[in-house]
Design an enzyme around this catalytic site. Sequence first.
Site, PDB file in Angstrom:
ATOM      1  N   ASP A 135     -19.770 -84.976  -9.054  1.00  0.00           N
ATOM      2  CA  ASP A 135     -20.190 -83.698  -9.678  1.00  0.00           C
ATOM      3  C   ASP A 135     -21.201 -83.911 -10.797  1.00  0.00           C
ATOM      4  O   ASP A 135     -22.254 -83.263 -10.827  1.00  0.00           O
ATOM      5  CB  ASP A 135     -18.996 -82.822 -10.106  1.00  0.00           C
ATOM      6  CG  ASP A 135     -18.005 -83.460 -11.059  1.00  0.00           C
ATOM      7  OD1 ASP A 135     -18.155 -84.656 -11.387  1.00  0.00           O
ATOM      8  OD2 ASP A 135     -17.075 -82.740 -11.478  1.00  0.00           O
ATOM      9  N   SER A 180      -5.947 -81.614 -12.464  1.00  0.00           N
ATOM     10  CA  SER A 180      -6.692 -80.770 -13.393  1.00  0.00           C
ATOM     11  C   SER A 180      -5.887 -79.697 -14.092  1.00  0.00           C
ATOM     12  O   SER A 180      -6.256 -78.528 -14.098  1.00  0.00           O
ATOM     13  CB  SER A 180      -7.851 -80.099 -12.673  1.00  0.00           C
ATOM     14  OG  SER A 180      -8.790 -81.036 -12.398  1.00  0.00           O
ATOM     15  N   SER A 181      -4.824 -80.117 -14.718  1.00  0.00           N
ATOM     16  CA  SER A 181      -4.077 -79.165 -15.534  1.00  0.00           C
ATOM     17  C   SER A 181      -4.957 -78.656 -16.674  1.00  0.00           C
ATOM     18  O   SER A 181      -4.846 -77.495 -17.088  1.00  0.00           O
ATOM     19  CB  SER A 181      -2.819 -79.818 -16.084  1.00  0.00           C
ATOM     20  OG  SER A 181      -3.125 -81.077 -16.633  1.00  0.00           O
ATOM     21  N   SER A 182      -5.872 -79.497 -17.157  1.00  0.00           N
ATOM     22  CA  SER A 182      -6.697 -79.044 -18.289  1.00  0.00           C
ATOM     23  C   SER A 182      -7.687 -77.964 -17.850  1.00  0.00           C
ATOM     24  O   SER A 182      -7.870 -76.967 -18.543  1.00  0.00           O
ATOM     25  CB  SER A 182      -7.409 -80.216 -18.956  1.00  0.00           C
ATOM     26  OG  SER A 182      -8.181 -80.917 -18.034  1.00  0.00           O
ATOM     27  N   ASP A 233     -13.698 -79.271 -11.457  1.00  0.00           N
ATOM     28  CA  ASP A 233     -12.336 -78.793 -11.697  1.00  0.00           C
ATOM     29  C   ASP A 233     -12.328 -77.327 -12.126  1.00  0.00           C
ATOM     30  O   ASP A 233     -11.548 -76.516 -11.616  1.00  0.00           O
ATOM     31  CB  ASP A 233     -11.656 -79.638 -12.784  1.00  0.00           C
ATOM     32  CG  ASP A 233     -11.666 -81.111 -12.436  1.00  0.00           C
ATOM     33  OD1 ASP A 233     -12.020 -81.449 -11.293  1.00  0.00           O
ATOM     34  OD2 ASP A 233     -11.332 -81.924 -13.309  1.00  0.00           O
ATOM     35  N   HIS A 246     -16.347 -88.169  -8.464  1.00  0.00           N
ATOM     36  CA  HIS A 246     -17.354 -88.629  -9.430  1.00  0.00           C
ATOM     37  C   HIS A 246     -18.781 -88.335  -8.944  1.00  0.00           C
ATOM     38  O   HIS A 246     -19.726 -89.035  -9.317  1.00  0.00           O
ATOM     39  CB  HIS A 246     -17.174 -90.127  -9.747  1.00  0.00           C
ATOM     40  CG  HIS A 246     -15.905 -90.389 -10.501  1.00  0.00           C
ATOM     41  ND1 HIS A 246     -15.805 -90.254 -11.864  1.00  0.00           N
ATOM     42  CD2 HIS A 246     -14.651 -90.727 -10.068  1.00  0.00           C
ATOM     43  CE1 HIS A 246     -14.568 -90.523 -12.247  1.00  0.00           C
ATOM     44  NE2 HIS A 246     -13.846 -90.790 -11.170  1.00  0.00           N
ATOM     45  N   GLY A 287      -1.469 -84.923 -15.973  1.00  0.00           N
ATOM     46  CA  GLY A 287      -1.893 -86.310 -15.746  1.00  0.00           C
ATOM     47  C   GLY A 287      -1.809 -86.763 -14.296  1.00  0.00           C
ATOM     48  O   GLY A 287      -1.913 -87.944 -14.006  1.00  0.00           O
ATOM     49  N   GLU A 343     -14.271 -79.111 -22.647  1.00  0.00           N
ATOM     50  CA  GLU A 343     -13.958 -80.546 -22.483  1.00  0.00           C
ATOM     51  C   GLU A 343     -14.953 -81.393 -23.271  1.00  0.00           C
ATOM     52  O   GLU A 343     -14.570 -82.337 -23.961  1.00  0.00           O
ATOM     53  CB  GLU A 343     -14.060 -80.956 -21.000  1.00  0.00           C
ATOM     54  CG  GLU A 343     -13.063 -80.282 -20.102  1.00  0.00           C
ATOM     55  CD  GLU A 343     -11.691 -80.954 -20.110  1.00  0.00           C
ATOM     56  OE1 GLU A 343     -11.543 -82.006 -20.749  1.00  0.00           O
ATOM     57  OE2 GLU A 343     -10.776 -80.395 -19.482  1.00  0.00           O
ATOM     58  N   GLY A 370      -3.930 -85.845 -12.019  1.00  0.00           N
ATOM     59  CA  GLY A 370      -5.263 -85.762 -11.410  1.00  0.00           C
ATOM     60  C   GLY A 370      -5.462 -84.449 -10.690  1.00  0.00           C
ATOM     61  O   GLY A 370      -6.327 -84.322  -9.831  1.00  0.00           O
TER      62      GLY A 370
END
Length: 388
Positions: free
Chosen positions: A37, A126-128, A173, A35, A122, A161, A124
């Site tokens: 970045d 960073s698949s997205s 990420d 947290h 999910g 995002e 953590g």
Amino acid sequence: MIDIEFVRSRFIKHFDGKTGNVYTSPGRINLIGEHTDYNGGFVFPGAVDKGITAEMRINDTEDTVMAYAIDLKDRVDFHLNDPAGPKASWARYIYGIALEMRKLGVPVKGFNIAFAGDVPLGAGMSSSAAMESCFACGLNDLFGENKVSQWDMVLAGQATEHNYCGVNCGIMDQFASVFGKAGCLMRLDCRSREFEYFPFKPDGYRLVLLDSVVKHQLAGSPYNDRRNSCENVVKHIQAKHPEGKFETLRDCTWEQLEEVKEEVGAEDYSRAKFVLGEKDRVLAVCDALNEGDYEKVGEMMYKTHEGLSKDYEVSCVELDFLNDIAKECGVTGSRIMGGGFGGCTINLVRNDLYKQFIETAKQKFNAEYGHEPKVYDVVIGDGSRRLC
Ligand code: GLA
């Protein structure tokens, strides 16, 4: 990594039998700097050997995207020129990144895409971001003559995002996914965007992730709330010091935070306090790594966990439980990794303790929550690339 032939067979089956190009992008770990970045601070991520692999091909339509999510067995077709875009959350990453690449001057038209992943959703990791970076890499190659720079692809992923998926994330990420390098962690200054590769070969130790398999939704409020708290504190400090320029918490000192303590309220104060501490911890970890002092690195990791749990309030009982087990087992360092609200702990563990730690964690977690945590040994891999 996902087998190319596996993706190819599905691509051929679900579309017109022709093959395309195959691209891959990894998920990430983060040693420390959580947290920070979006607060202009430092992060210390590395890409992993797990990610998203996609086969993509231009389909000669003006704006029709035919997309197949292999793992979900879900097919969605949509139009890039439709302002609403697709509803399926996974398809919004494709839609979003395509529109963001258009903004960068890439003339994206219709294409077919099938993709699969082995980065756990999910967790953590960073698949997205892995999806965004993979699709950006493919679109840049198919339509853009690879003219878009790596940094612009990072920012396009982040904008996806923000603009299409409802998460006001920072750049860590997408940065890790695009710039990753095998065997190296990266220290990134999120304000200046300067970064350094740090070969990471901790003699006698290893990194392992324990996945609680608990998924708390990140999209929407909890993550964005944390960000808003940080920005609110910065606004108050700026108002007190009109002569200065305060863009993020990176620009603020401990004294300035104390000055606004009463007016910002306990919650925002605690959150900002965590961020200032975390900013210092990343730098302390860099020094410790340079000196090969892994015990110090571990100490910082535990401090981060405590801050994330008590001050930033992004942990959950399952992750605190895993952290406690690590402590009991004498693990060097352990903390929640990524955005929080579920997912993994990252653990720096001495080789001689590894086996016993994993066994104890599985057994105790199972006794408490009725299932074992998943175990991922960290292998630091390369960033986004075309495979064939
Ligand atoms: C998520 C976000 C990142 C970062 C982390 C927390 O992974 O996508 O930008 O803020 O949480 O460090």
